[in-house]
Design a protein around this motif. Structure first.
Motif, PDB file in Angstrom:
ATOM      1  N   GLY A   1       0.837  -1.235   0.000  1.00 23.05           N
ATOM      2  CA  GLY A   1       0.000   0.000   0.000  1.00 23.05           C
ATOM      3  C   GLY A   1       0.849   1.253   0.000  1.00 23.05           C
ATOM      4  O   GLY A   1       0.554   2.230  -0.682  1.00 23.05           O
ATOM      5  N   GLY A   2       1.934   1.207   0.813  1.00 19.43           N
ATOM      6  CA  GLY A   2       2.822   2.424   0.798  1.00 19.43           C
ATOM      7  C   GLY A   2       3.442   2.653  -0.556  1.00 19.43           C
ATOM      8  O   GLY A   2       3.549   3.791  -1.040  1.00 19.43           O
TER       9      GLY A   2
ATOM     10  N   VAL B   1       0.830   4.186  -2.767  1.00 19.50           N
ATOM     11  CA  VAL B   1       0.605   5.621  -2.441  1.00 19.50           C
ATOM     12  C   VAL B   1       1.745   6.491  -2.969  1.00 19.50           C
ATOM     13  O   VAL B   1       1.543   7.558  -3.551  1.00 19.50           O
ATOM     14  CB  VAL B   1       0.434   5.773  -0.924  1.00 19.50           C
ATOM     15  N   GLN B   2       2.980   6.004  -2.769  1.00 21.33           N
ATOM     16  CA  GLN B   2       4.131   6.785  -3.268  1.00 21.33           C
ATOM     17  C   GLN B   2       4.102   6.923  -4.788  1.00 21.33           C
ATOM     18  O   GLN B   2       4.409   7.976  -5.349  1.00 21.33           O
ATOM     19  CB  GLN B   2       5.426   6.106  -2.830  1.00 21.33           C
TER      20      GLN B   2
ATOM     21  N   HIS C   1       1.471   6.848  -6.622  1.00 26.71           N
ATOM     22  CA  HIS C   1       0.384   7.770  -6.993  1.00 26.71           C
ATOM     23  C   HIS C   1       0.821   9.233  -6.803  1.00 26.71           C
ATOM     24  O   HIS C   1       0.561  10.092  -7.642  1.00 26.71           O
ATOM     25  CB  HIS C   1      -0.848   7.450  -6.136  1.00 26.71           C
ATOM     26  N   LEU C   2       1.500   9.445  -5.669  1.00 26.76           N
ATOM     27  CA  LEU C   2       1.970  10.807  -5.423  1.00 26.76           C
ATOM     28  C   LEU C   2       2.993  11.250  -6.466  1.00 26.76           C
ATOM     29  O   LEU C   2       2.991  12.393  -6.938  1.00 26.76           O
ATOM     30  CB  LEU C   2       2.581  10.898  -4.007  1.00 26.76           C
TER      31      LEU C   2
ATOM     32  N   LYS D   1       1.234  12.081  -9.596  1.00 24.92           N
ATOM     33  CA  LYS D   1       0.535  13.373  -9.480  1.00 24.92           C
ATOM     34  C   LYS D   1       1.519  14.541  -9.621  1.00 24.92           C
ATOM     35  O   LYS D   1       1.239  15.550 -10.268  1.00 24.92           O
ATOM     36  CB  LYS D   1      -0.189  13.419  -8.141  1.00 24.92           C
TER      37      LYS D   1
END
Length: 519
Positions: A19-20, A23-24, A26-27, A30
């Protein structure tokens, strides 16, 4: 520990790690998207700014082109006006040249007629001489036959008689010939003088070393003097002019040998009076401004003089010296006006003699240029003027004409003699100059003394300010023919013994009176 629990814990840890990571990722995605969006906006803004700058540069270029076009159109119109003005001047000069050609043709016809008349008179003289010789032979034969004299005695007596009669005949014939020649010369001289009078007119001022300045009131004298005389001292120190404040009502006298300094002082004083603020600092400032203004006026006057005389291509320094001649006088005659008059006369005479008119006008205009600096440089003004002309690359003929117009150098060219003649005409005409009373009276006394020194003269009177002398002769001792010879002898003696401007007319009068008494 239970393997199941351990497996669950491991699965939980692994799920958290995944999950981390998601998230990384995705960031990061972005952030990359934001960076692309920012880059796109920056590129778009840069493109818009470039478009705006391009439009601004185009507008500025159009404005510059419009301004240049307007300036070129203005310059073109000015040049077009100059061309039209020059065309009008050329048309006027062409008209004057045609008039001169017509006058020259008329004078040529007059000269041809005069030559024919002289040839006719020569034939008549030769015929008269042959007739006289024949009569002399007849008289010799008659005297030998009648008187019984020897041929030598008869010849001597006859020659004495013929000499007495021939003297009167020759005087009569000479008088007739000279009268006709004088009439022709007088007509031609009148034509030339009429041309000069029509084409030139000048103003003249009195020679002086003082200038009077009118004040609005008597109180102004005290303001000009200032406290303890500080204003008048400041004005005298700044201009080099003496201020004379006396009992003359509402008048201040400026005294100086230099007319330029007097002019500066007059201008400064008049402006200070008009301004009302009179103190040393204001005086120095006003004098400086007036000096600068006078320099400009002097140069403009010099340029106008060259334009009026039709002389071009003169060095600017000589033009400035010409302007200074406006404030210089000689024998009450303004030197600049005199120079313009001499230039006009030189042009007239050169045209009559078939010489270079432009060179003659140039020499006449510059002949007194030395008088602009003769207060500062020692020596005759003619030689000073020649040095100035040589310094500023005038031609050798012009330099020599300037140096020789007062015999400081012996004239060796026709142009130098022409300038001498024009200078004499301008200075000797009636009203041009004044002479000292003592010299004037002495010249009139000498003129009358020369006339009364001849035998048969009873009285002589100098009239017309010394321009004419009238001689009364004894009718018993001088006959009509002898009066003519006496007139020529008096004129020759006056030419040899007197120095005078212009010319002197000698008029010999013989009259017979009959007196009777009625009782």
């Amino acid at each position: 520990m239970d393997p199941i629990i351990i497996a669950a814990l491991c699965a939980a840890v692994l799920a958290g790690a995944l999950g981390g990571m998601l998230v990384q990722r995705h960031l990061a995605a972005k952030r990359v998207g934001d960076a692309d969006e920012l880059a796109r906006r920056i590129v778009e803004e840069a493109r818009k700014e470039a478009q705006a700058q391009k439009k601004e540069l185009l507008l500025q270029g159009q404005d510059d082109l419009f301004n240049q076009k307007r300036e070129l159109e203005t310059e073109f119109r000015e040049r077009e006006r100059d061309v039209k003005l020059r065309e009008r001047k050329l048309d006027e000069m062409g008209g004057r040249l045609e008039e001169k050609l017509e006058k020259a043709a008329a004078r040529e016809m007059d000269l041809l007629a005069a030559e024919k008349e002289l040839a006719r008179k020569e034939r008549e003289l030769s015929e008269s001489e042959a007739f006289l010789q024949e009569r002399i032979g007849e008289e010799e034969r008659r005297l030998s036959e009648i008187a019984g004299l020897t041929p030598d005695e008869a010849r001597a007596r006859l020659l004495a008689d013929i000499e007495a009669r021939t003297r009167h005949e020759s005087a009569r014939m000479i008088r007739q010939i000279e009268t006709q020649a004088r009439e022709t010369a007088d007509r031609k001289a009148k034509d030339i003088l009429c041309n000069v009078i029509q084409r030139y007119a000048g103003d003249y001022v009195n020679e002086q070393t003082v200038t009077a300045v009118t004040l609005p009131s008597e109180d102004m004298k005290g303001r000009i003097i200032g406290r303890e005389g500080r204003n008048i001292r400041a004005l005298e120190a700044a201009t080099g002019v003496d201020l004379i404040i006396d009992d003359t009502p509402e008048t201040v006298i400026l005294s100086a040998y230099s007319p330029l300094r007097r002019q500066v002082a007059r201008m400064a004083l008049e402006r200070l009076i008009q301004d009302g603020r009179i103190h040393p600092a204001r005086i120095e400032d006003m004098v400086q401004k007036c000096q600068q203004e006078l320099d400009v006026q002097v140069r403009e006057v010099g340029e106008q003089a060259t334009f009026d005389a039709g002389v071009h291509g003169i060095h600017p320094e000589i033009v400035r010296l010409l302007g200074q001649l406006r404030y210089r006088t000689s024998f009450t005659q303004n030197v600049l006006q005199h120079s313009l008059e001499v230039s006009a006369l030189c042009g007239m005479l050169a045209a009559e003699l078939g010489m270079d008119v432009r060179k003659a006008k140039r020499a006449g205009l510059l002949h007194d240029i030395g008088k602009a600096v003769d207060h500062e440089v020692e020596g005759p003004h003619a030689l000073i003027g020649a040095d100035i002309a040589k310094k500023y690359n005038e031609s050798a003929d012009i330099i020599h004409a300037i140096a020789a117009h007062h015999e400081d150098q012996r004239p060796s060219t026709a142009l130098a003699v022409l300038v001498q003649a024009a200078d004499s005409i301008s200075g000797a005409r009636p009203g041009a100059r004044k002479e000292l009373l003592e010299n004037y009276v002495k010249r009139l006394e000498d003129l009358e003394g020369i006339a009364t020194s001849f035998e048969g003269v009873t009285k002589a009177y100098a009239i017309q300010a010394g321009r004419e002398v009238r001689v009364m002769v004894d009718a018993e001792s001088v006959d009509d023919d002898a009066t003519y010879l006496l007139c020529k002898d008096i004129a020759e003696k006056i030419e040899k013994n007197l120095t005078y401007p212009g010319q002197i007319r000698v008029t010999v009068i013989r009259e017979r009176r009959a007196v009777g008494l009625a009782k």
